[in-house]
Design an enzyme around this catalytic site. Structure first.
Site, short mmCIF file in Angstrom:
data_model
loop_
_atom_site.label_atom_id
_atom_site.label_comp_id
_atom_site.label_asym_id
_atom_site.label_seq_id
_atom_site.Cartn_x
_atom_site.Cartn_y
_atom_site.Cartn_z
N PHE A 99 46.63 41.98 39.22
CA PHE A 99 46.26 41.30 40.55
C PHE A 99 45.66 40.08 40.12
O PHE A 99 44.93 39.72 39.38
CB PHE A 99 45.02 42.35 41.15
CG PHE A 99 44.33 41.69 42.39
CD1 PHE A 99 44.97 41.87 43.66
CD2 PHE A 99 43.36 41.02 42.39
CE1 PHE A 99 44.35 41.53 44.63
CE2 PHE A 99 42.78 40.53 43.42
CZ PHE A 99 43.17 40.46 44.53
N ASP B 131 43.83 36.15 32.60
CA ASP B 131 42.95 36.14 33.58
C ASP B 131 41.88 37.37 33.34
O ASP B 131 42.11 38.39 33.38
CB ASP B 131 43.88 37.05 34.82
CG ASP B 131 43.01 36.97 36.00
OD1 ASP B 131 41.99 36.97 35.83
OD2 ASP B 131 43.53 37.18 36.98
N LYS C 150 34.58 36.19 38.98
CA LYS C 150 33.51 37.47 39.34
C LYS C 150 32.00 37.27 38.77
O LYS C 150 31.35 36.91 39.44
CB LYS C 150 34.38 38.63 38.89
CG LYS C 150 35.53 38.91 40.09
CD LYS C 150 35.79 40.33 40.06
CE LYS C 150 36.66 40.68 41.14
NZ LYS C 150 38.20 40.35 41.24
C1 LIG Z 1 39.30 39.57 41.68
C2 LIG Z 1 40.34 39.09 40.87
C3 LIG Z 1 40.88 37.93 41.12
C4 LIG Z 1 40.62 37.07 42.29
O1 LIG Z 1 39.21 36.61 42.54
P1 LIG Z 1 38.77 36.16 43.90
O2 LIG Z 1 37.38 35.80 43.33
O3 LIG Z 1 38.49 37.37 44.67
O4 LIG Z 1 39.35 35.18 44.21
C5 LIG Z 1 41.76 37.49 40.47
N1 LIG Z 1 42.09 37.99 39.06
C6 LIG Z 1 41.74 39.38 38.96
C7 LIG Z 1 42.01 40.06 37.44
C8 LIG Z 1 40.67 39.63 39.69
O5 LIG Z 1 40.15 41.17 39.45
#
Ligand SMILES: *Cc1c(COP(=O)(O)O)cnc(C)c1O
Length: 440
Positions: free
Chosen positions: A158, A256, A285
């Site tokens: 994701f 990520d 986050k």
């Molecule tokens: C939440 C998340 C995103 C996206 O972050 P947003 O601030 O919601 O755009 C990207 N990568 C990972 C692994 C995430 O958990």
């Protein structure tokens, strides 16, 4: 100092009404008229205050928080240092736009990111507003620096909800369904999922070599633990193997760390667990203690390759978000929250693993530090069981424990408690969860 700040919510679970209560239901009715259904909600209680381990709703209920706003408040909701920093900075100035007139907070956050992210090579960072925007930017930088178009992302991954990041995301429903056409030059490879026996390193590399072609790949983008995908922890050696395969072929290895970063897994970043040093790291986050901010950090030569003006954004690294981030870093350091994440994991994992011995529907309990998933399966021990997952979720919520779901198959309960939660609330939350699993 801050005046008029409400006192901290008492750290005790309290149920005054059913969940959701009447006031929450009233607000929900208004919400349904004002907000589209596409924006969904895990638990429709409307919050009025929160911190360190409790969410208080408009009906006076106090729920134990095992969600941390999907790991945005690792250092706590309204953490004292963060509140003070936000208040002070917002009274001085709220924005200038870093590309118009700069301010020190932005530089300091970038210095910290350069220092804290894995590897002691020279680094650069810049700031954006969200996780998705951080990922958009790692792709821009990786393509620019390598002159190659291809980006590899993984099953169960994701990466966000913008056009490019939903393209990179592995799960169709709800993230991609009906939203195509998608961005080009995105390739998908198998992610290591030991419980399901898929994505062994050799299989992953075979897909990259045979169906993508190494020389067309700018970057391999990977979550060190797949959060939304179901807290999937790859097999030991998979990340390091992938990283060295990339290095040998001039492909940038991009982590990520949006969900796994900032202490969640018991290190500053989850890559550290196996000593993996990414070329680029995306963060967001938990950086801002709840305020929107994201970061892109990478090797100096890669980051510096981009022409002046090629990167940025109006709100990226807003001074209030930067002040909050610096206070989050101080809080993590002064309160020992990295170590605390490990202690939380040691309290959660063995205890929940006992459930997999006694409850056949618990296929696997896995995770690292304060990031834990429970995968539910049918009698055959492997077919995902969404229904029971829903029942466990509902029972926890009714009992005043906020938990989240995750998983490509929607069959994982995900636990992301704030790292500042008390031992008492952690214990009580685990007991509720055990009861909910046994009863469901
Ligand atoms: C939440 C998340 C995103 C996206 O972050 P947003 O601030 O919601 O755009 C990207 N990568 C990972 C692994 C995430 O958990």
């Amino acid at each position: 100092m801050v005046s008029g700040v409400p006192e901290q919510v008492p750290q005790q679970r309290r149920l005054l009404t059913e969940i959701p209560g009447p006031r929450s239901r009233e607000l929900w009715a208004r919400r349904e008229r004002a907000i589209p259904k596409g924006v969904s909600t895990t638990l429709p209680v409307f919050v009025i205050r929160a911190g360190p381990g409790i969410l208080e709703d408009v009906d006076g209920n106090r729920l134990i928080d095992f969600g941390s706003g999907i790991s945005t408040t690792n250092a706590g909701n309204s953490a004292p240092l963060v509140v003070e920093a936000i208040w002070e900075q917002s009274a001085l100035f709220t924005h200038t736009c870093f590309q118009v007139t700069p301010y020190a907070g932005y530089v300091e956050v970038c210095e910290h990111l350069n220092e804290l992210t894995p590897g002691d090579h020279e680094k650069r960072s810049f700031l954006v507003n969200s996780g998705a925007e951080a990922i958009e930017n790692v792709v821009k930088v990786a393509r620019y620096a390598t002159g190659r178009p291809g980006i590899v992302a993984f099953d169960h991954g994701f990466h966000g909800r913008t056009l490019l990041t939903m393209t990179l995301t592995g799960k169709e429903m709800p993230y991609k369904h009906g939203f195509g056409p998608f961005a080009p030059e995105v390739h998908r490879a198998p992610y290591s999922y030991p419980f399901r026996g898929t994505g062994r390193l050799a299989d992953t590399i075979a897909v990259l070599e045979t169906s993508v072609g190494a020389e067309s790949i700018a970057a391999v983008l990977v979550e060190p633990i797949a959060g939304e995908g179901g807290v999937v922890v790859p097999e030991a050696g998979w990340l390091t193997g992938l990283a060295s395969w990339c290095r040998e072929r001039g492909i940038l290895f991009v982590a990520d760390e949006v969900q796994t970063g900032f202490g969640r897994t018991g290190d500053w970043f989850a890559c550290e667990h196996e000593g993996v040093v990414p070329d680029l790291v995306a963060t967001a986050k938990s950086l801002g203690g709840g305020l929107p901010i994201g970061g892109v950090t990478g090797r100096a030569e890669v980051m510096d390759s981009v022409h002046p003006g090629g990167l940025g954004g109006t709100f990226g690294g807003n001074p209030v978000s930067c002040a909050a981030t610096l206070a989050v870093i101080r809080t993590i350091e002064t309160e020992g929250l990295i170590e605390r994440a490990r202690v939380i994991g040691e309290a959660m994992l063995p205890r929940l693993r006992k459930l997999s011995a006694t409850v056949p529907a618990v296929g696997e309990v896995r995770g690292r530090g304060a990031m834990v998933g429970i995968e539910f399966v049918r009698d055959d021990g492997i077919t995902p069981d969404r229904e029971i997952t829903g029942r466990v979720l509902h029972r926890c919520h009714q009992a005043g424990l906020l938990v989240l779901t995750a998983g490509t198959y929607g069959n994982v309960i995900r636990l992301l408690p704030p790292l500042v939660i008390s031992d008492e609330l952690l214990e009580e939350g685990l007991a509720i969860l055990e009861q909910a699993v046994t009863a469901a």
